[in-house]
Scaffold this motif. Structure first.
Motif, PDB file in Angstrom:
ATOM      1  N   ALA A  12       0.908  -1.886   0.158  1.00  0.00           N
ATOM      2  CA  ALA A  12      -0.412   0.150   0.206  1.00  0.00           C
ATOM      3  C   ALA A  12       0.712   0.965   0.089  1.00  0.00           C
ATOM      4  CB  ALA A  12      -0.752  -0.168   1.227  1.00  0.00           C
ATOM      5  N   ASP A  13       1.861   1.195   1.216  1.00  0.00           N
ATOM      6  CA  ASP A  13       2.360   2.824   0.712  1.00  0.00           C
ATOM      7  C   ASP A  13       3.055   2.509  -0.270  1.00  0.00           C
ATOM      8  OD1 ASP A  13       1.808   2.840   3.617  1.00  0.00           O
ATOM      9  OD2 ASP A  13       3.775   2.167   4.199  1.00  0.00           O
ATOM     10  N   GLU A  14       3.286   2.085  -1.481  1.00  0.00           N
ATOM     11  CA  GLU A  14       4.421   2.068  -3.012  1.00  0.00           C
ATOM     12  C   GLU A  14       3.819   2.178  -3.306  1.00  0.00           C
ATOM     13  OE1 GLU A  14       7.644  -1.098  -3.584  1.00  0.00           O
ATOM     14  OE2 GLU A  14       5.824  -2.324  -3.340  1.00  0.00           O
ATOM     15  N   ASP A  18      -5.738  16.032  -1.455  1.00  0.00           N
ATOM     16  CA  ASP A  18      -5.315  15.635  -0.217  1.00  0.00           C
ATOM     17  C   ASP A  18      -6.941  15.148   0.200  1.00  0.00           C
ATOM     18  OD1 ASP A  18      -3.079  16.262  -0.089  1.00  0.00           O
ATOM     19  OD2 ASP A  18      -3.150  18.069   0.850  1.00  0.00           O
ATOM     20  N   GLU A  19      -7.783  15.799   0.145  1.00  0.00           N
ATOM     21  CA  GLU A  19      -9.271  15.678   0.347  1.00  0.00           C
ATOM     22  C   GLU A  19      -9.426  14.437  -0.165  1.00  0.00           C
ATOM     23  OE1 GLU A  19     -13.475  17.060  -0.883  1.00  0.00           O
ATOM     24  OE2 GLU A  19     -12.224  18.928  -0.733  1.00  0.00           O
ATOM     25  N   TYR A  20      -9.419  13.481  -1.558  1.00  0.00           N
ATOM     26  CA  TYR A  20      -9.748  12.402  -1.997  1.00  0.00           C
ATOM     27  C   TYR A  20      -9.002  11.187  -1.014  1.00  0.00           C
ATOM     28  CZ  TYR A  20     -13.280  14.890  -5.335  1.00  0.00           C
ATOM     29  OH  TYR A  20     -13.619  15.380  -5.573  1.00  0.00           O
ATOM     30  N   PHE A  21      -7.560  11.571  -0.929  1.00  0.00           N
ATOM     31  CA  PHE A  21      -7.152  10.923   0.272  1.00  0.00           C
ATOM     32  C   PHE A  21      -8.049  10.480   1.571  1.00  0.00           C
ATOM     33  CE2 PHE A  21      -3.327  11.331  -2.653  1.00  0.00           C
ATOM     34  CZ  PHE A  21      -2.526  10.189  -2.978  1.00  0.00           C
ATOM     35  N   GLY A  22      -8.220  11.805   1.855  1.00  0.00           N
ATOM     36  CA  GLY A  22      -8.571  11.512   3.331  1.00  0.00           C
ATOM     37  C   GLY A  22      -9.911  11.212   3.502  1.00  0.00           C
ATOM     38  N   LYS A  23     -10.957  10.767   2.271  1.00  0.00           N
ATOM     39  CA  LYS A  23     -12.103   9.213   1.932  1.00  0.00           C
ATOM     40  C   LYS A  23     -11.800   8.598   2.354  1.00  0.00           C
ATOM     41  CE  LYS A  23     -14.106  12.665  -1.058  1.00  0.00           C
ATOM     42  NZ  LYS A  23     -15.849  12.718  -0.602  1.00  0.00           N
ATOM     43  N   THR A  70      -2.921  10.426   5.005  1.00  0.00           N
ATOM     44  CA  THR A  70      -2.721  11.856   4.993  1.00  0.00           C
ATOM     45  C   THR A  70      -1.432  11.721   4.232  1.00  0.00           C
ATOM     46  OG1 THR A  70      -2.374  11.349   7.941  1.00  0.00           O
ATOM     47  CG2 THR A  70      -4.371  12.160   6.697  1.00  0.00           C
ATOM     48  N   LYS A  71      -1.046  13.570   4.058  1.00  0.00           N
ATOM     49  CA  LYS A  71      -0.662  13.422   3.366  1.00  0.00           C
ATOM     50  C   LYS A  71       1.389  13.027   4.465  1.00  0.00           C
ATOM     51  CE  LYS A  71       0.073  17.560   0.175  1.00  0.00           C
ATOM     52  NZ  LYS A  71       0.578  18.594  -0.103  1.00  0.00           N
ATOM     53  N   THR A  72       2.505  13.454   4.467  1.00  0.00           N
ATOM     54  CA  THR A  72       3.986  13.242   5.519  1.00  0.00           C
ATOM     55  C   THR A  72       4.740  12.862   4.309  1.00  0.00           C
ATOM     56  OG1 THR A  72       4.738  12.199   6.878  1.00  0.00           O
ATOM     57  CG2 THR A  72       3.557  10.222   5.011  1.00  0.00           C
ATOM     58  N   GLY A  92       4.536  12.249   0.402  1.00  0.00           N
ATOM     59  CA  GLY A  92       4.283  10.941   0.235  1.00  0.00           C
ATOM     60  C   GLY A  92       2.918  11.405   1.157  1.00  0.00           C
ATOM     61  N   TYR A  93       2.500   9.771   1.827  1.00  0.00           N
ATOM     62  CA  TYR A  93       1.036   9.225   1.697  1.00  0.00           C
ATOM     63  C   TYR A  93       1.296   8.205   2.927  1.00  0.00           C
ATOM     64  CZ  TYR A  93      -0.690  13.203  -0.959  1.00  0.00           C
ATOM     65  OH  TYR A  93      -1.251  14.129  -1.416  1.00  0.00           O
ATOM     66  N   LYS A  94       0.189   8.658   3.895  1.00  0.00           N
ATOM     67  CA  LYS A  94       0.724   7.487   5.481  1.00  0.00           C
ATOM     68  C   LYS A  94      -1.349   6.705   5.150  1.00  0.00           C
ATOM     69  CE  LYS A  94       4.864   6.219   5.866  1.00  0.00           C
ATOM     70  NZ  LYS A  94       5.316   4.063   5.608  1.00  0.00           N
ATOM     71  N   MET A  95      -1.598   5.927   5.041  1.00  0.00           N
ATOM     72  CA  MET A  95      -2.577   5.047   5.681  1.00  0.00           C
ATOM     73  C   MET A  95      -2.884   5.738   7.473  1.00  0.00           C
ATOM     74  SD  MET A  95      -5.665   4.377   5.628  1.00  0.00           S
ATOM     75  CE  MET A  95      -6.739   3.608   6.668  1.00  0.00           C
TER      76      MET A  95
END
Length: 632
Positions: free
Chosen positions: A380-382, A498-503, A507-509, A614-617
């Motif tokens: 998932a991270d990749e 970011d709004e769509y990832f948040g759904k 989140t961004k990191t 990047g992004y993380k759960m």
């Protein structure tokens, strides 16, 4: 045509780095008014003799049907589906002549780069011409102003290899693209012609292919080379994998595990949406800087043609096969099964482009990444990082240009300069639509479900009207999808990713990734070029990385060779790719010129990393919905 690599986006890296290098260096069609009647008979015959090569050219003989008009226009394509550029394949043609049945020459007039008007068409018995190849004429990157993208081009290597993208060799008569094409190819017995077409001649030296129309011939490339192929079957689909490796560095057998694992995963991901019974992957490996340079692939209904450097290490080549071939194979969904009238009735010489590259290329690219997390090929991270990379790449392009407007005008400026965004923002559009559908359906459905419904509604032979697609998609999904399309695809509003990832609880990191010694990040190099002599120069007054500092490199140094291999603009990407595979503490020598003095610096490789967005759960309350998105 392309996809994102596990390590870096190969095509976008090439394009963006080239743009950056050039920028840094600088700072330091109308439809014919008169229509001709179609021919009375229904077959056009083509003869190509690969045994007779003259100055890297082969002769093509066209035996036309009988015409009823006094003159006829013969065309070689200006562009072909999947390339999104004017390539003018007619420039490959030399010495075109027309003859009557008694062998008397008939007058011809070349009206543009790709068209010849032939007089006395009623008496026309044959047309002959010589065809040049493209690989050895590319200007250093395969993406120059006059370059033809290698997977859409050709090579003529006498007795060794012939890459026949048929639009380079065979044309059509005006208003006669829908007639049968009967093609006979003579070739050395030592060479095997790999293609998805069926050879009707069992001889070892003659192949005969018959297609129902011109499109079907163009849609089926042929690669002649010393037999090196493997076959396997996945869910009733027979897959032929043919490899040309001039020095035997790679083989179909050694690379097969990468391809087979990928295609089995793709078929499992797609399920019933793909019903092809035959698929062919043609892998051409370029030998040196005088060979193919435009690395990547071009999709077709039942095959894909692929070009990469032979010097690429097996593991990296396997990764590229996984990413690139998966992208091309997903084109069997769109545009090959779901497409507009502009594609169904493609005009090779006066093309009208569709508004929906966000779907044809963008959703295809998104699927090429999504299926890998779905089938456990990446983490998932990749996956998140691949999408983050696309956000970064898209930010270097015009984020306010309406995507539909860009698509419809992609062949001309200023839109064609934004074409690469189909693989970046286009994929992100697909991701956001997928997220909306997942959220609204509580994870039950996603964009693949939408594509299955669209495929059932239309299919390979039933095109949609360009202006009706958004309404159809909205009717098959949710009003929110229609709003998204109107605002962010047809509109000029940047997407709030970011709004769509948040759904999905993401989140961004900041994340740390493996780097490349010559790149600050995925699109910013430490090096530039001198356009006067093609030399590679380290950008002056730039803070260098630990590897460069440790070796003693300085801004302004001219890189002449690394480990005794010479480099310049012609093979700069080989240098960057090679550096990607250096191992920590490997011995390294760099030959440079500094202030007029040539010297060699020696040392050891130090690991390169880069910190990027990047992004993380992060929201465990949305874990179930997130799993449905990535694993559903």
């Amino acid at each position: 045509m392309w996809s994102y690599s596990k390590k870096f986006n190969f095509l976008v890296m090439k394009k963006l780095i080239l743009s950056a290098l050039l920028a840094l260096t600088l700072s330091n069609g109308n439809v014919s008014a008169q229509k001709k009647a179609p021919a009375k008979t229904t077959e056009l015959k083509v003869s190509i003799d690969l045994n007779q090569v003259k100055e890297d050219k082969v002769m093509v003989t066209i035996t036309p049907p009988k015409f009823t008009s006094n003159e006829i226009v013969f065309h070689i394509p200006k562009t072909v589906p999947g390339t999104y550029s004017y390539d003018n394949y007619g420039k490959l043609i030399d010495d075109l002549k027309a003859y009557d049945s008694k062998g008397k020459e008939i007058a011809t007039t070349k009206s543009d780069d790709n068209s010849w008007t032939i007089s006395k068409a009623k008496a026309l018995a044959k047309v002959t011409y010589w065809v040049n190849d493209t690989y050895d004429s590319e200007k250093g990157t395969g993406f120059g102003k006059d370059d033809i993208f290698s997977p859409a081009g050709s090579t003529i290597l006498e007795s060794k290899s012939f890459m026949l993208n048929n639009h380079c060799f065979v044309g059509y008569f005006e208003n006669n693209k829908e007639i049968k094409y009967n093609v006979t190819i003579k070739h050395p017995a030592s060479l095997f012609g790999a293609t998805s077409m069926v050879d009707l001649d069992k001889s070892d030296t003659v192949d005969n292919f018959v297609t129902s129309r011109y499109f079907d011939l163009v849609d089926n490339p042929i690669m002649y080379a010393k037999p090196d192929f493997e076959k396997f079957t996945v869910d009733g689909m027979e897959i032929l994998f043919s490899v040309y490796s001039p020095n035997g560095v790679h083989s179909a057998k050694s690379l097969l595990p990468y391809l087979e694992k990928t295609m089995r995963a793709q078929k499992a991901f797609l399920g019933s949406i793909n019903t092809n019974k035959r698929y062919t992957v043609l892998l051409y490996l370029a030998e040196n800087e005088n060979d193919a340079k435009g690395y990547g692939a071009l999709e077709h209904h039942t095959s894909t043609s692929v070009c990469f450097p032979e010097a690429m290490p097996a593991e990296d080549l396997g990764e590229q096969i996984k990413d690139v071939v998966s992208h091309e194979f997903f084109h069997t969904v769109t545009p090959l099964s779901i497409h507009s009238k502009e594609i169904q009735f493609f005009d090779y010489n006066n093309p009208k482009m569709s508004k929906h590259l966000w779907m044809y290329e963008g959703c295809t690219e998104y699927f090429a990444n999504l299926f890998q997390i779905n089938q456990g090929l990446i983490t998932a991270d990749e996956f998140y990082q691949r999408m983050a990379g696309k956000i970064s790449n898209a930010s270097n392009l015009n984020d306010t240009m309406p995507f539909t407007e860009m698509s419809a005008n992609v062949l001309v400026s200023p839109y064609k300069e934004q074409y690469l965004n189909v693989y970046e923002k286009g994929a992100l559009i697909g991701m956001c639509i997928d997220i909306i559908i997942r959220e609204k359906s509580n994870g039950e459905r996603g964009i693949l479900d939408l594509m299955k419904k669209l495929s059932k509604e239309y299919g390979p032979t039933k095109p949609f009207n360009d202006d009706e697609l958004f309404a159809k998609i909205t009717a098959l999904t949710y009003p929110e999808v229609g709003q998204f399309l109107a605002t962010y695809v047809a509109g000029n509003t940047p997407i709030p990713y970011d709004e769509y990832f948040g759904k999905m609880g993401v989140t961004k990191t900041k994340v740390t990734l493996p780097g490349n010694p010559f790149l600050k990040d995925q699109s910013t190099p430490y090096i530039t070029i001198n356009p006067n002599n093609k030399e590679i120069v380290i950008i002056p007054e730039t803070e260098l990385n630990d590897f460069m500092n440790g070796l003693g490199l300085r801004g302004g140094d001219v890189i002449l060779a690394i480990n005794d291999k010479a480099y310049n603009l012609d093979n700069i990407y080989d240098m960057i790719i090679g550096a990607q595979n250096w191992q920590t503490d490997d011995a390294i020598s760099v030959k440079i010129r500094r202030e007029g003095t040539v010297q060699t610096l020696t040392g050891k490789v130090k690991p390169s990393t880069m910190e990027v967005e990047g992004y993380k759960m992060s929201d465990t309350a949305k874990e179930k919905l997130n799993n449905a998105w990535l694993k559903g």
